[in-house]
Design a protein around this motif. Sequence first.
Motif, mmCIF file in Angstrom:
data_model
loop_
_atom_site.group_PDB
_atom_site.id
_atom_site.type_symbol
_atom_site.label_atom_id
_atom_site.label_comp_id
_atom_site.label_asym_id
_atom_site.label_seq_id
_atom_site.Cartn_x
_atom_site.Cartn_y
_atom_site.Cartn_z
ATOM 1 N N ILE A 179 -25.759 -24.980 -31.230
ATOM 2 C CA ILE A 179 -24.666 -25.923 -30.778
ATOM 3 C C ILE A 179 -23.642 -24.960 -30.058
ATOM 4 C CG2 ILE A 179 -22.865 -27.440 -31.752
ATOM 5 C CD1 ILE A 179 -24.706 -27.989 -33.924
ATOM 6 N N LEU A 180 -23.463 -25.431 -28.866
ATOM 7 C CA LEU A 180 -22.444 -24.650 -28.062
ATOM 8 C C LEU A 180 -21.004 -25.231 -28.241
ATOM 9 C CD1 LEU A 180 -24.704 -24.681 -24.973
ATOM 10 C CD2 LEU A 180 -24.395 -22.809 -26.674
ATOM 11 N N SER A 181 -20.643 -26.371 -28.599
ATOM 12 C CA SER A 181 -19.166 -26.763 -28.584
ATOM 13 C C SER A 181 -19.033 -28.104 -29.279
ATOM 14 C CB SER A 181 -19.047 -26.907 -27.099
ATOM 15 O OG SER A 181 -19.861 -28.303 -26.494
ATOM 16 N N GLY A 182 -17.801 -28.284 -29.667
ATOM 17 C CA GLY A 182 -17.569 -29.866 -30.143
ATOM 18 C C GLY A 182 -17.518 -29.840 -31.696
ATOM 19 N N LEU A 183 -17.723 -28.671 -32.382
ATOM 20 C CA LEU A 183 -17.747 -28.746 -33.794
ATOM 21 C C LEU A 183 -16.273 -27.546 -34.058
ATOM 22 C CD1 LEU A 183 -20.349 -30.132 -33.863
ATOM 23 C CD2 LEU A 183 -20.694 -28.957 -36.005
ATOM 24 N N PHE A 184 -15.895 -27.933 -34.989
ATOM 25 C CA PHE A 184 -14.681 -26.945 -35.405
ATOM 26 C C PHE A 184 -14.765 -26.745 -37.018
ATOM 27 C CE2 PHE A 184 -10.381 -25.715 -36.098
ATOM 28 C CZ PHE A 184 -10.410 -24.575 -35.888
ATOM 29 N N GLU A 185 -14.812 -25.918 -37.912
ATOM 30 C CA GLU A 185 -14.827 -25.941 -39.232
ATOM 31 C C GLU A 185 -15.778 -26.928 -39.769
ATOM 32 O OE1 GLU A 185 -10.675 -26.205 -40.008
ATOM 33 O OE2 GLU A 185 -10.423 -24.192 -39.662
ATOM 34 N N GLY A 186 -16.869 -27.074 -39.182
ATOM 35 C CA GLY A 186 -18.088 -27.940 -39.536
ATOM 36 C C GLY A 186 -17.878 -29.419 -39.409
ATOM 37 N N LYS A 187 -16.755 -29.732 -38.646
ATOM 38 C CA LYS A 187 -16.823 -31.250 -38.309
ATOM 39 C C LYS A 187 -16.672 -31.376 -36.774
ATOM 40 C CE LYS A 187 -14.472 -32.806 -42.365
ATOM 41 N NZ LYS A 187 -13.125 -33.084 -42.927
ATOM 42 N N THR A 188 -17.096 -32.653 -36.254
ATOM 43 C CA THR A 188 -16.847 -32.763 -34.945
ATOM 44 C C THR A 188 -15.573 -33.029 -34.548
ATOM 45 O OG1 THR A 188 -17.198 -35.364 -35.423
ATOM 46 C CG2 THR A 188 -19.297 -34.092 -34.783
ATOM 47 N N THR A 189 -15.212 -32.604 -33.327
ATOM 48 C CA THR A 189 -13.697 -32.781 -33.047
ATOM 49 C C THR A 189 -13.288 -33.966 -32.178
ATOM 50 O OG1 THR A 189 -14.228 -31.425 -31.075
ATOM 51 C CG2 THR A 189 -13.545 -30.367 -33.092
ATOM 52 N N GLY A 190 -14.368 -34.737 -31.666
ATOM 53 C CA GLY A 190 -14.313 -35.687 -30.937
ATOM 54 C C GLY A 190 -14.558 -35.457 -29.449
#
Lengths: 367, 367, 367, 367
Positions: B66-77
Amino acid sequence: MSSIYGNLFRISTFGESHGKGVGVVVDGCPAGLAITEAEIQAELDRRRPGQSRLTTPRKEADKVEILSGLFEGKTTGTPIGMLVPNTDQRSHDYGDMVDLYRPSHADFTYDLKYGFRDYRGGGRASARETIGRVAAGAIARKILKEACGTEILAYVSQVGTIDADIDPLKASFKTIESNLVRCADPVAAEKMAKAIDDARKAQDSLGGVIQLVVKKAPKGVGEPVFNRAEAELARAFLSLPATKGFEVGSGFAGTRLRGSQHNDAFVSKGKKAGFDAIGTETNRSGGIQGGITNGEPILCRIAFKPTATISMPQKTVDKKGKERILAAKGRHDPCVLPRAVVIVEAMAALTLVDLFLEQRARFGLFK
Amino acid sequence: MSSIYGNLFRISTFGESHGKGVGVVVDGCPAGLAITEAEIQAELDRRRPGQSRLTTPRKEADKVEILSGLFEGKTTGTPIGMLVPNTDQRSHDYGDMVDLYRPSHADFTYDLKYGFRDYRGGGRASARETIGRVAAGAIARKILKEACGTEILAYVSQVGTIDADIDPLKASFKTIESNLVRCADPVAAEKMAKAIDDARKAQDSLGGVIQLVVKKAPKGVGEPVFNRAEAELARAFLSLPATKGFEVGSGFAGTRLRGSQHNDAFVSKGKKAGFDAIGTETNRSGGIQGGITNGEPILCRIAFKPTATISMPQKTVDKKGKERILAAKGRHDPCVLPRAVVIVEAMAALTLVDLFLEQRARFGLFK
Amino acid sequence: MSSIYGNLFRISTFGESHGKGVGVVVDGCPAGLAITEAEIQAELDRRRPGQSRLTTPRKEADKVEILSGLFEGKTTGTPIGMLVPNTDQRSHDYGDMVDLYRPSHADFTYDLKYGFRDYRGGGRASARETIGRVAAGAIARKILKEACGTEILAYVSQVGTIDADIDPLKASFKTIESNLVRCADPVAAEKMAKAIDDARKAQDSLGGVIQLVVKKAPKGVGEPVFNRAEAELARAFLSLPATKGFEVGSGFAGTRLRGSQHNDAFVSKGKKAGFDAIGTETNRSGGIQGGITNGEPILCRIAFKPTATISMPQKTVDKKGKERILAAKGRHDPCVLPRAVVIVEAMAALTLVDLFLEQRARFGLFK
Amino acid sequence: MSSIYGNLFRISTFGESHGKGVGVVVDGCPAGLAITEAEIQAELDRRRPGQSRLTTPRKEADKVEILSGLFEGKTTGTPIGMLVPNTDQRSHDYGDMVDLYRPSHADFTYDLKYGFRDYRGGGRASARETIGRVAAGAIARKILKEACGTEILAYVSQVGTIDADIDPLKASFKTIESNLVRCADPVAAEKMAKAIDDARKAQDSLGGVIQLVVKKAPKGVGEPVFNRAEAELARAFLSLPATKGFEVGSGFAGTRLRGSQHNDAFVSKGKKAGFDAIGTETNRSGGIQGGITNGEPILCRIAFKPTATISMPQKTVDKKGKERILAAKGRHDPCVLPRAVVIVEAMAALTLVDLFLEQRARFGLFK
């Protein structure tokens, strides 16, 4: 509600069974196409209710008026608005229809989705919605004819348990239009007509299958991976009321063959040059390979369930979930297939013209 | 080439069989979903080549990053980029593949459409393209599971002439995953496995049918008239390589029934309230009425042709239209169905989550 | 030609200056909104030609008819068709207009793009095209009002060299509608009216600027990165005839400030809770930060060039490139701004309702 | 989040400031274009941080890798995946950034919209997001160059209160690239560089204006009414971080002229034939009339606000609405304009190539 279809040749349809009228706006039509109201009317006349004893007795002239987008007999490239007024939307007491759910109809799901519904004659879920498709399809068909010589032909190949026995490539428009069922096999056509008559008398209904044949379709159209030609056609046909299945080429029957039996061998096709010199010996691919048309005839089959609205009493529930008996009055087709033929042709035209324009956008830019 | 799918939950896939890798960008994923690489990897492992003797021997770890779009295990939108490097793209002499057209494959139509093609291993027409769909589908599946409790299950219900004998509603994930074919009927599964083995030994291939069952699908989704739920599903499945047909509910068989036999009577469903108290006695509608899901299980069947690539010699032509004999080397699945099960599930998830979000956009705004 | 706008709340407009009529289909309107023809007519009346001595003398009732999509006074979620017949399309000899290109008008580029054009009254490039936008905008405006309390207000803030002197947040609908120019500053309004009168008498025309103020816009709407709220608004306004520029918040003037002067400090806003407790001290951002609405008033300015059609003789060429003198007859507005106010409001409503629905699709799904 | 742009030439970007990397998938690129990683890298190098003392000191090689879509040096018509790894995403304590809202930045609105945010370096709201646009723009630019000879050039025409003094048509790429500011006027460039230096030393920032000039743009492109060329360009530029305004041709200044002063007279242009023989004497239209390119140079101006991130202490609030003082650490550009020049060019290329392909889809189909 999503009543817009297409990416480059876009149509936007509107109108309900018992409203003021139905229509369509065609956006993105290339400029310079000569087309008349009469040409569009001719297609609508094939779809019109009341055209024979096999169809609903609702009487509608379905007279189309072009509101915009033409000048001196040619498309200008601007939106083509078309309107067909409703004239025979009977004013009457809808009685049970207000809160009873007709089995296998859209009444319940429209309430579920939208919170309430226009219960008069099926509202937007009525087959009347398809008028806009047919009007726009007449334009799409003419573009393909003029630009590529494309011939789009559909016919009823099965009604209930009666199957036509004819090679789709030999089906003729004249034969199809010369019988009430629109079947390419005149012998089967008579049996089908009788079966539909019988079903109507029995307050029942029939389903069946429509066969589509497209000759001289534009080559190289279809946009893998998600907008493969067969994917777009499948969506087009499954967006029609009462459809339950779709096959291209060998379809479900082909899944029982081995690869060595199923593959279409490439062969040299006589005196032509370049890609035109290459064809396939058989056509289990149905004119589409890798999602792209290959120049062979496009062959599809579309399954239509028996008409959900029948006159005999049926078990159902009302809005509150209370079990009730429904005896539908209204007017309906005991079998939708004869009129659905022209709608299938229209959806094929709309789908192919859109893919054709998309291919034209990029093709040959860099040799 | 159109490799973008979806309106609100959009995926953009990329990558060829013999390039550096394949992947996907997911755009429009709602924020706040907890998801891990391991959850996505689990789906990819089900699709992976070389997982059994019935599949292609190509060895790929298909390890996703996964290259992007997750932060602290959650999708960021924000967009979720995912990449799967290719590791076993054998470097060798492609020989005949450069200018021979494999029968019923996409070689000819890609040349026709794009002017030339990446002939290494099928390029973008390779089933490797579906990796991005499966990775994105894992996210879509989890959204539906979390938001609606949706259970999406597919299995092989036919291979060649062998049919499974099981009620789709009784199919279990455990049984399906416990045999190499991914058939819900363990008796048929053994016969199917043998048939596939036999076909491979005969340098031939087999096709078949995949059955899809979706329980607890979101209700009220599907956007008539053009984006009916069954229309979108049909397009989704027909966009997969090797598919030739689609059925929902009663499908083609249902066309032979009368309306009175076919209609699904509405019934009261026990102690629930409101719309949840209403269901249907039978489910020939396949969980969709008027293009909108009604709360009953969604039932679809998808036809896959026998693998086009076979080892036995076949007649074909080269670029110049000259007739030649092709003896495919390469590595391929003698039957794509066992691995296609997970791809069908992914496409179902991607399609339903998109319709679910669209319904959520408007539902209940004005009571 | 692309006359479809929006992703979830979609409009499809049609119709030319001198055809049978103009109209719009609204697709994707949420169900259950109470709306009447009278409410839509009220907006059309503000756009109507011939409403004052400052506008074109063309006389059109611009009477709207709703053709579909409503039932018992409420939207059903199905497409809303609306039609406005043309009644005063003067039949006359178009003379020079057939082959002369009016300077800074669309005559030449329509010929270039489409191969030919409907030369009667500007065809689709006529401001009459905006009727469909205003009719659809009336629905969008009501949705935002009902769902969020949104107030959309525009006014003329500059005509030629005359500038209004008023804080946009203090502009009142009553004042704006009480003068012919639709200026929020009554003193400037009088000067502007005189300037427009003078320009008309001089066979010339004027341009100007419209200020937009949106209070209580939905918060959190706008879809970075490509569909930022300001990007969508910019496109919306620049799609209007005669527009040459767009500013949001501090606009071009703000580029001359330093960051320390320009930044909007966040402040606590009294007794509210959560995000509602946070606002900005100044509003150079114009209600949008990072492409997303922040709850402060949305402030935009749109530049309109002086009307291209003027009565005084002008130098031009004909189709063959031959230099000629054009003396436009026809009927036209010496200054489009007073009537453009309602069109700007409509485009703002259409744009914001679409972004609002998109935000609603995903917001709060996973807490 | 909507990170997909374009209708026929579609890009899908992904990646945050402090994630593993940023990238783009280009879908719908015509086949047969010769392009190299080096050509794309050249554009990225112009956008790269740390290229001069005027830009952020963040050090990123911004090395692009093409993952798919090319074969033997040419585009195959399949998706082109491109990835740029992040290498200098400093690992440190984000401290206040976690719950403080930077004034005029996207922190607050991302929390409002998505519920939480990736606070590291601005996440997706970082200018790093534009890398995918530039990489894809390099391909778009080459298509336009090869197909139409199009030359796209942008430069800084204003920084703070300093204005360049040069005719946009005389701007040269060589001069622009020879100074750190990317200003076409070398005298102004020096003043601008000094102003930026001063602002940085003062812990402050500057804004400004970028001028775009497109020569030999494809003619006849732009899709009225909603996708007018200027509307699409406005959206393209307003989708860039920090933009506050857009002008085409005469822009806001033109609103103060009379029609007789503003109109561009058509004139005969020498020895050319057909539409090529017709041009305009002046170019207040900015190369676009009626939403369609007319063959004259396209002229746009884009306003960028002063960088929101400044080092001097600022008043703000935290998540709970409590007032606090922010002293931003991080690394940032004191003025974004020098690097934004290449991003503006990329968005112009992406927008024009998409409109060009759409025009190509329909143009000349019926003579």
